[in-house]
Motif scaffolding. Sequence first.
Motif, PDB file in Angstrom:
ATOM      1  N   ARG A  41       0.832  -1.207   0.000  1.00  0.00           N
ATOM      2  CA  ARG A  41       0.000   0.000   0.000  1.00  0.00           C
ATOM      3  C   ARG A  41       0.868   1.260   0.000  1.00  0.00           C
ATOM      4  N   ALA A  42       1.992   1.205   0.702  1.00  0.00           N
ATOM      5  CA  ALA A  42       2.901   2.353   0.721  1.00  0.00           C
ATOM      6  C   ALA A  42       3.492   2.626  -0.654  1.00  0.00           C
ATOM      7  N   ARG A  43       3.470   1.649  -1.520  1.00  0.00           N
ATOM      8  CA  ARG A  43       3.951   1.804  -2.890  1.00  0.00           C
ATOM      9  C   ARG A  43       2.839   2.207  -3.852  1.00  0.00           C
ATOM     10  N   GLY A  44       1.676   2.489  -3.321  1.00  0.00           N
ATOM     11  CA  GLY A  44       0.569   2.942  -4.156  1.00  0.00           C
ATOM     12  C   GLY A  44      -0.283   1.839  -4.732  1.00  0.00           C
ATOM     13  N   LEU A  45      -0.075   0.598  -4.299  1.00  0.00           N
ATOM     14  CA  LEU A  45      -0.877  -0.517  -4.794  1.00  0.00           C
ATOM     15  C   LEU A  45      -2.075  -0.748  -3.876  1.00  0.00           C
ATOM     16  N   SER A  46      -2.984  -1.580  -4.329  1.00  0.00           N
ATOM     17  CA  SER A  46      -4.186  -1.918  -3.550  1.00  0.00           C
ATOM     18  C   SER A  46      -4.212  -3.424  -3.312  1.00  0.00           C
ATOM     19  N   PRO A  47      -3.446  -3.900  -2.326  1.00  0.00           N
ATOM     20  CA  PRO A  47      -3.351  -5.356  -2.118  1.00  0.00           C
ATOM     21  C   PRO A  47      -4.630  -5.926  -1.507  1.00  0.00           C
ATOM     22  N   THR A  48      -4.887  -7.169  -1.827  1.00  0.00           N
ATOM     23  CA  THR A  48      -5.961  -7.928  -1.199  1.00  0.00           C
ATOM     24  C   THR A  48      -5.341  -9.146  -0.515  1.00  0.00           C
ATOM     25  N   THR A  49      -6.004  -9.616   0.515  1.00  0.00           N
ATOM     26  CA  THR A  49      -5.535 -10.783   1.255  1.00  0.00           C
ATOM     27  C   THR A  49      -6.486 -11.937   1.013  1.00  0.00           C
ATOM     28  N   GLU A  50      -5.953 -13.043   0.527  1.00  0.00           N
ATOM     29  CA  GLU A  50      -6.753 -14.228   0.222  1.00  0.00           C
ATOM     30  C   GLU A  50      -6.434 -15.317   1.242  1.00  0.00           C
ATOM     31  N   THR A  51      -7.445 -15.785   1.925  1.00  0.00           N
ATOM     32  CA  THR A  51      -7.267 -16.868   2.891  1.00  0.00           C
ATOM     33  C   THR A  51      -7.364 -18.209   2.172  1.00  0.00           C
ATOM     34  N   CYS A  52      -6.417 -19.094   2.446  1.00  0.00           N
ATOM     35  CA  CYS A  52      -6.388 -20.429   1.838  1.00  0.00           C
ATOM     36  C   CYS A  52      -6.318 -21.466   2.955  1.00  0.00           C
ATOM     37  N   TRP A  53      -6.949 -22.596   2.732  1.00  0.00           N
ATOM     38  CA  TRP A  53      -6.913 -23.697   3.696  1.00  0.00           C
ATOM     39  C   TRP A  53      -6.065 -24.817   3.124  1.00  0.00           C
ATOM     40  N   VAL A  54      -4.983 -25.136   3.831  1.00  0.00           N
ATOM     41  CA  VAL A  54      -4.005 -26.102   3.326  1.00  0.00           C
ATOM     42  C   VAL A  54      -3.623 -27.064   4.450  1.00  0.00           C
ATOM     43  N   ARG A  55      -2.871 -28.083   4.078  1.00  0.00           N
ATOM     44  CA  ARG A  55      -2.328 -29.032   5.054  1.00  0.00           C
ATOM     45  C   ARG A  55      -0.805 -28.944   4.995  1.00  0.00           C
ATOM     46  N   PRO A  56      -0.194 -28.167   5.905  1.00  0.00           N
ATOM     47  CA  PRO A  56       1.239 -27.901   5.806  1.00  0.00           C
ATOM     48  C   PRO A  56       2.137 -28.900   6.528  1.00  0.00           C
ATOM     49  N   GLN A  57       1.575 -29.977   7.078  1.00  0.00           N
ATOM     50  CA  GLN A  57       2.357 -30.877   7.939  1.00  0.00           C
ATOM     51  C   GLN A  57       3.147 -31.900   7.105  1.00  0.00           C
ATOM     52  N   TRP A  58       4.016 -31.416   6.216  1.00  0.00           N
ATOM     53  CA  TRP A  58       4.704 -32.313   5.298  1.00  0.00           C
ATOM     54  C   TRP A  58       5.680 -33.241   6.027  1.00  0.00           C
ATOM     55  N   ALA A  59       6.313 -32.757   7.088  1.00  0.00           N
ATOM     56  CA  ALA A  59       7.267 -33.611   7.810  1.00  0.00           C
ATOM     57  C   ALA A  59       6.540 -34.746   8.538  1.00  0.00           C
ATOM     58  N   GLN A 115      -2.363 -17.237   4.273  1.00  0.00           N
ATOM     59  CA  GLN A 115      -2.803 -16.069   3.524  1.00  0.00           C
ATOM     60  C   GLN A 115      -1.853 -15.771   2.385  1.00  0.00           C
ATOM     61  N   ASN A 116      -2.425 -15.366   1.254  1.00  0.00           N
ATOM     62  CA  ASN A 116      -1.681 -14.812   0.137  1.00  0.00           C
ATOM     63  C   ASN A 116      -2.001 -13.328   0.045  1.00  0.00           C
ATOM     64  N   ARG A 265      -0.100 -22.579  -4.907  1.00  0.00           N
ATOM     65  CA  ARG A 265      -0.950 -23.548  -5.604  1.00  0.00           C
ATOM     66  C   ARG A 265      -2.418 -23.149  -5.506  1.00  0.00           C
ATOM     67  N   GLU A 266      -2.815 -22.670  -4.325  1.00  0.00           N
ATOM     68  CA  GLU A 266      -4.196 -22.225  -4.172  1.00  0.00           C
ATOM     69  C   GLU A 266      -4.454 -20.985  -5.026  1.00  0.00           C
ATOM     70  N   ALA A 267      -3.489 -20.069  -5.079  1.00  0.00           N
ATOM     71  CA  ALA A 267      -3.646 -18.878  -5.914  1.00  0.00           C
ATOM     72  C   ALA A 267      -3.791 -19.252  -7.383  1.00  0.00           C
ATOM     73  N   ILE A 268      -3.010 -20.216  -7.834  1.00  0.00           N
ATOM     74  CA  ILE A 268      -3.102 -20.662  -9.224  1.00  0.00           C
ATOM     75  C   ILE A 268      -4.447 -21.325  -9.477  1.00  0.00           C
TER      76      ILE A 268
END
Length: 407
Positions: A41-59, A115-116, A265-268
């Motif tokens: 936003r400080a750079r003049g852009l209008s960002p949005t925040t996208e919530t994604c539900w994932v399973r990050p427990q790869w280990a 979040q993305n 991947r969720e964004a794509i």
Amino acid sequence: MTEAEPDPLAVVARLADGFPGRLACSDAERRASLALAAELRARGLSPTTETCWVRPQWALTGMLHALLALIGSVLTVNAPVAGVSVLGVALGSLLAEPSRLVTPLMLLMPRRATQNVVAGHGEGVVRLVLVAAVDAGRTGMVYRRPWATGEARLRRALRGRLPAPSFWLVLATTALLGLAVARVTGTHSHSTVGAQLAPTLIALVALGIYADIALSDPSPGANADASAVAALLATLDTLLASPPAQLGVEVILAGAGAPGALGLREAIRRRRKRWRRRDVAVLAYEPCGVGTPRWWTHDGPLFALALHPQLTQLAASVGPSRGAAPHRGHGDGAAWAARRARWPALAVGCLDARDRPGPARQAGDVPASVSARSIRGAVLLALGVARGLDRQLASAQDDHHRRPRSK
């Protein structure tokens, strides 16, 4: 980059020191994403925040795969049919894991929110998507110098064709399954027991490695991946100051990057129907804070996937003049995720003399270990690719307008 532009080391310090423990899907990761949205936003852009539900427990998932392989190996001796069943489930889940297909093992893991942060600027013939991960991964013995140095030497000896560590567990499970099938069909021999030892030991080592990572502390994450975010923002500043004529710019600061670029991947997935492949080019930032600039020619956790030829050729044309060299990766980064979706993609970053991202995923991955010169080198490489793509598109547009039309 000029002296008037923000110091990339300040960005690294704000992320690494200001948001410790920013594991994928953690509260620290979410707060870091909000801070980066403010930077945009400080750079003049209008960002949005996208919530994604994932399973990050790869280990933890890797631990279960290795444990199933060991159980299947034990069962094979006296109950080969049961061993075949267990090993079949383990192998099927291992092969499905990179694609993030839902398997019984994955269903055991709870979904978590990440979040993305997404922002766009300008219109163009092609949308240049700049991607970097916000989170930091866990440490572990496998990332420390003795292991990392040995792995790097072996990879150099094989000219970059060393498979990822997960490949060896797949290979071991496949071998155990073949031996179990041989027992069921009665085609095994006395050498079967001896042949079973090596893949069983591989599964045992894999179990220990995954358990160590799962129980380790978070990395400070200065190089991996705060330096990637800093390089992306520095590239963005230059493109905003001098916009390319043929390129629109899209920024995706992705969550859950360490466990296989899950946020991207969720964004794509959300954009595949709206963004045509021919109208998109992804420039993904790997750790950029230590060593000399590199561009990735291949990437992938099981089998190396070639990154987009036009983008790799552009990198090869501008890279040597910027002190950059090609690199064949074996990870599951953002460029690999984009290429799996058939989007044109290239990864840029920096590696040290051992072809390693410095102290990434170690306790020593602190802001003091990051070099502004390395980040600037990665930014110059990325800008060279972007400007080269812009020139190619402009040339193609000129050729189209000059081409005589048939009556």
